[in-house]
Design a protein around this motif. Sequence first.
Motif, PDB file in Angstrom:
ATOM      1  N   GLY A  41       0.803  -1.212   0.000  1.00 22.85           N
ATOM      2  CA  GLY A  41       0.000   0.000   0.000  1.00 22.85           C
ATOM      3  C   GLY A  41       0.838   1.265   0.000  1.00 22.85           C
ATOM      4  O   GLY A  41       2.048   1.241  -0.256  1.00 22.85           O
ATOM      5  N   GLU A  42       0.170   2.384   0.303  1.00 18.97           N
ATOM      6  CA  GLU A  42       0.854   3.670   0.286  1.00 18.97           C
ATOM      7  C   GLU A  42       2.011   3.697   1.289  1.00 18.97           C
ATOM      8  O   GLU A  42       1.916   3.165   2.401  1.00 18.97           O
ATOM      9  CB  GLU A  42      -0.132   4.797   0.617  1.00 18.97           C
ATOM     10  CG  GLU A  42      -1.148   5.069  -0.484  1.00 18.97           C
ATOM     11  CD  GLU A  42      -0.551   5.752  -1.715  1.00 18.97           C
ATOM     12  OE1 GLU A  42       0.677   5.992  -1.748  1.00 18.97           O
ATOM     13  OE2 GLU A  42      -1.319   6.040  -2.650  1.00 18.97           O
ATOM     14  N   ASN A  43       3.096   4.336   0.834  1.00 17.51           N
ATOM     15  CA  ASN A  43       4.309   4.553   1.629  1.00 17.51           C
ATOM     16  C   ASN A  43       5.113   3.283   1.903  1.00 17.51           C
ATOM     17  O   ASN A  43       6.089   3.321   2.653  1.00 17.51           O
ATOM     18  CB  ASN A  43       3.981   5.274   2.948  1.00 17.51           C
ATOM     19  CG  ASN A  43       3.320   6.617   2.701  1.00 17.51           C
ATOM     20  OD1 ASN A  43       3.777   7.393   1.871  1.00 17.51           O
ATOM     21  ND2 ASN A  43       2.223   6.879   3.397  1.00 17.51           N
ATOM     22  N   ASP A  44       4.713   2.166   1.293  1.00 22.10           N
ATOM     23  CA  ASP A  44       5.530   0.962   1.342  1.00 22.10           C
ATOM     24  C   ASP A  44       6.496   1.003   0.155  1.00 22.10           C
ATOM     25  O   ASP A  44       6.254   1.705  -0.827  1.00 22.10           O
ATOM     26  CB  ASP A  44       4.650  -0.279   1.285  1.00 22.10           C
ATOM     27  CG  ASP A  44       5.416  -1.550   1.590  1.00 22.10           C
ATOM     28  OD1 ASP A  44       6.347  -1.486   2.407  1.00 22.10           O
ATOM     29  OD2 ASP A  44       5.094  -2.602   1.005  1.00 22.10           O
ATOM     30  N   THR A  45       7.582   0.263   0.226  1.00 22.58           N
ATOM     31  CA  THR A  45       8.611   0.342  -0.813  1.00 22.58           C
ATOM     32  C   THR A  45       8.805  -0.989  -1.531  1.00 22.58           C
ATOM     33  O   THR A  45       8.648  -2.063  -0.950  1.00 22.58           O
ATOM     34  CB  THR A  45       9.960   0.773  -0.219  1.00 22.58           C
ATOM     35  OG1 THR A  45      10.367  -0.176   0.769  1.00 22.58           O
ATOM     36  CG2 THR A  45       9.860   2.148   0.420  1.00 22.58           C
ATOM     37  N   LYS A 105      -2.704  -8.952  -5.107  1.00 24.01           N
ATOM     38  CA  LYS A 105      -3.391  -8.438  -3.926  1.00 24.01           C
ATOM     39  C   LYS A 105      -3.741  -6.968  -4.126  1.00 24.01           C
ATOM     40  O   LYS A 105      -2.877  -6.171  -4.491  1.00 24.01           O
ATOM     41  CB  LYS A 105      -2.504  -8.594  -2.689  1.00 24.01           C
ATOM     42  CG  LYS A 105      -3.137  -8.080  -1.390  1.00 24.01           C
ATOM     43  CD  LYS A 105      -2.231  -8.320  -0.199  1.00 24.01           C
ATOM     44  CE  LYS A 105      -1.010  -7.435  -0.217  1.00 24.01           C
ATOM     45  NZ  LYS A 105      -0.212  -7.543   1.036  1.00 24.01           N
ATOM     46  N   GLU A 106      -5.003  -6.618  -3.889  1.00 19.63           N
ATOM     47  CA  GLU A 106      -5.406  -5.212  -3.966  1.00 19.63           C
ATOM     48  C   GLU A 106      -4.824  -4.472  -2.759  1.00 19.63           C
ATOM     49  O   GLU A 106      -5.133  -4.801  -1.617  1.00 19.63           O
ATOM     50  CB  GLU A 106      -6.922  -5.087  -3.966  1.00 19.63           C
ATOM     51  CG  GLU A 106      -7.419  -3.644  -4.060  1.00 19.63           C
ATOM     52  CD  GLU A 106      -8.917  -3.540  -3.828  1.00 19.63           C
ATOM     53  OE1 GLU A 106      -9.330  -2.713  -2.997  1.00 19.63           O
ATOM     54  OE2 GLU A 106      -9.686  -4.305  -4.473  1.00 19.63           O
ATOM     55  N   VAL A 107      -3.970  -3.471  -3.026  1.00 24.75           N
ATOM     56  CA  VAL A 107      -3.296  -2.778  -1.936  1.00 24.75           C
ATOM     57  C   VAL A 107      -3.721  -1.316  -1.806  1.00 24.75           C
ATOM     58  O   VAL A 107      -3.492  -0.695  -0.760  1.00 24.75           O
ATOM     59  CB  VAL A 107      -1.763  -2.872  -2.058  1.00 24.75           C
ATOM     60  CG1 VAL A 107      -1.317  -4.330  -1.948  1.00 24.75           C
ATOM     61  CG2 VAL A 107      -1.253  -2.251  -3.348  1.00 24.75           C
ATOM     62  N   VAL A 108      -4.307  -0.752  -2.864  1.00 25.06           N
ATOM     63  CA  VAL A 108      -4.827   0.621  -2.814  1.00 25.06           C
ATOM     64  C   VAL A 108      -6.122   0.661  -3.618  1.00 25.06           C
ATOM     65  O   VAL A 108      -6.204   0.073  -4.705  1.00 25.06           O
ATOM     66  CB  VAL A 108      -3.838   1.647  -3.407  1.00 25.06           C
ATOM     67  CG1 VAL A 108      -4.445   3.065  -3.371  1.00 25.06           C
ATOM     68  CG2 VAL A 108      -2.506   1.644  -2.682  1.00 25.06           C
ATOM     69  N   LYS A 109      -7.115   1.363  -3.090  1.00 28.96           N
ATOM     70  CA  LYS A 109      -8.335   1.668  -3.836  1.00 28.96           C
ATOM     71  C   LYS A 109      -8.610   3.152  -3.633  1.00 28.96           C
ATOM     72  O   LYS A 109      -8.704   3.614  -2.500  1.00 28.96           O
ATOM     73  CB  LYS A 109      -9.511   0.816  -3.340  1.00 28.96           C
ATOM     74  CG  LYS A 109     -10.797   1.061  -4.105  1.00 28.96           C
ATOM     75  CD  LYS A 109     -11.815  -0.060  -3.910  1.00 28.96           C
ATOM     76  CE  LYS A 109     -12.244  -0.251  -2.481  1.00 28.96           C
ATOM     77  NZ  LYS A 109     -13.283  -1.314  -2.344  1.00 28.96           N
ATOM     78  N   ILE A 110      -8.721   3.899  -4.741  1.00 33.98           N
ATOM     79  CA  ILE A 110      -8.772   5.341  -4.620  1.00 33.98           C
ATOM     80  C   ILE A 110      -9.623   5.950  -5.738  1.00 33.98           C
ATOM     81  O   ILE A 110      -9.727   5.385  -6.830  1.00 33.98           O
ATOM     82  CB  ILE A 110      -7.338   5.917  -4.635  1.00 33.98           C
ATOM     83  CG1 ILE A 110      -7.321   7.375  -4.185  1.00 33.98           C
ATOM     84  CG2 ILE A 110      -6.677   5.725  -5.998  1.00 33.98           C
ATOM     85  CD1 ILE A 110      -5.931   7.872  -3.856  1.00 33.98           C
ATOM     86  N   ALA A 111     -10.228   7.099  -5.457  1.00 33.04           N
ATOM     87  CA  ALA A 111     -11.055   7.793  -6.436  1.00 33.04           C
ATOM     88  C   ALA A 111     -10.193   8.423  -7.527  1.00 33.04           C
ATOM     89  O   ALA A 111      -9.135   8.990  -7.255  1.00 33.04           O
ATOM     90  CB  ALA A 111     -11.888   8.877  -5.751  1.00 33.04           C
ATOM     91  N   VAL A 112     -10.665   8.302  -8.770  1.00 30.23           N
ATOM     92  CA  VAL A 112     -10.026   8.921  -9.939  1.00 30.23           C
ATOM     93  C   VAL A 112     -11.149   9.472 -10.817  1.00 30.23           C
ATOM     94  O   VAL A 112     -12.313   9.141 -10.621  1.00 30.23           O
ATOM     95  CB  VAL A 112      -9.175   7.900 -10.729  1.00 30.23           C
ATOM     96  CG1 VAL A 112      -7.966   7.459  -9.935  1.00 30.23           C
ATOM     97  CG2 VAL A 112      -9.997   6.691 -11.160  1.00 30.23           C
TER      98      VAL A 112
END
Length: 263
Positions: free
Chosen positions: A158-162, A187-194
Motif C-alpha cells: 500500500g501507500e508509503n511501502d517500498t 493483492k489489492e493494496v490501494v483503492k482510490i477515487a479517480v
Amino acid sequence: MRLVMYVLAVALLIVGSALSTDAANVTDKGLILYFSFDEAKGGKLVDETGSGNDGEIVDGGKIDKGKGKYKGAMLFEKGADSVTVDSFKELEDYTDNSYLFWLNFTDPNSGGWDQIIAKKAPGSDRSPGIWTCNRVPLHIHYRFNPGNAGTHCAGPDGENDTFDENKWYHIAGVKEKAELKFYVDGKEVVKIAVPKDHAQGAEKLYIGRTGYNAAKFWIDDLYVYDRAVSAKEVTEIMDGKLLPVEPADKLASTWGQLKKRRD
C-alpha cells in the motif's frame, strides 16, 4: 487415389497453418495490446493480439530471452530508453481500462519522477501515467487527469511501502468508472477515487522515457485492456492463465499452455 491423398495432405497443411497462426495470438475480451517482450523484430515489439499495433523501440531498451518472469523481458537501463506505440481507436477511446505487467527494478529512484508507462492524450500525460515516485528508494505513482488523481507513493503493501530492487512484482492498475484499484502480486493494496471521464484522445502510449526520464527496470508481459478486469482475472493473468484462445476449429488452448513459466 494419389490425387485424393494429395488434396488431403494440402488441406491438412492449410488447416494446421491456420491453427498455428490463431494459437499464436493472445486474445481476450477487451484486450487491445499485448507485448511478451520475448523478442524484437526489426526494431519493433510485435503486438501479440494480432491487431498490428506494434511498439517501436525508439532508443535503447534491450531484450534478454532468459531474464523474464515468463521467458524474455526488456531492460530499460538508461534515462533515454523508450518504446512508443502509435495511437489507435481503442487506445484513444477507453474510459475503464486495465494495465497489467511484471516489473523488476534494477536501481532506486533518481530522486525525480522516473517514467514506467504513460498513455498520453492531448494536454495530458496521465491516461494513465505510471512513474516511480520522487522518493528514494522505490514506490509507484499511478495517476489520471483531470485532477492528477491516483496512488501517491504505493508499494507492495500500500501507500508509503517500498519495492525492493532485483525482485519481480506483478503490477495491475484497474480503473472502473471513478475508482482505481492497484494490485501487487495479485493483492489489492490501494483503492482510490479517480476521474470517471479522464483525459483521452489521439496520442501515443510510451514505455520508458516520455518528457520524463525512464525508470530503471525490467518489464515482462504487458497486457492493456479497454475494460476493468476482475480480481480473479488479475490472478489468472499473473499466473499465465489467460482466458481460452479459440482457433477456427474451436479447439481451445490456454496461453498458460503456450508460454512456459521459467524455473
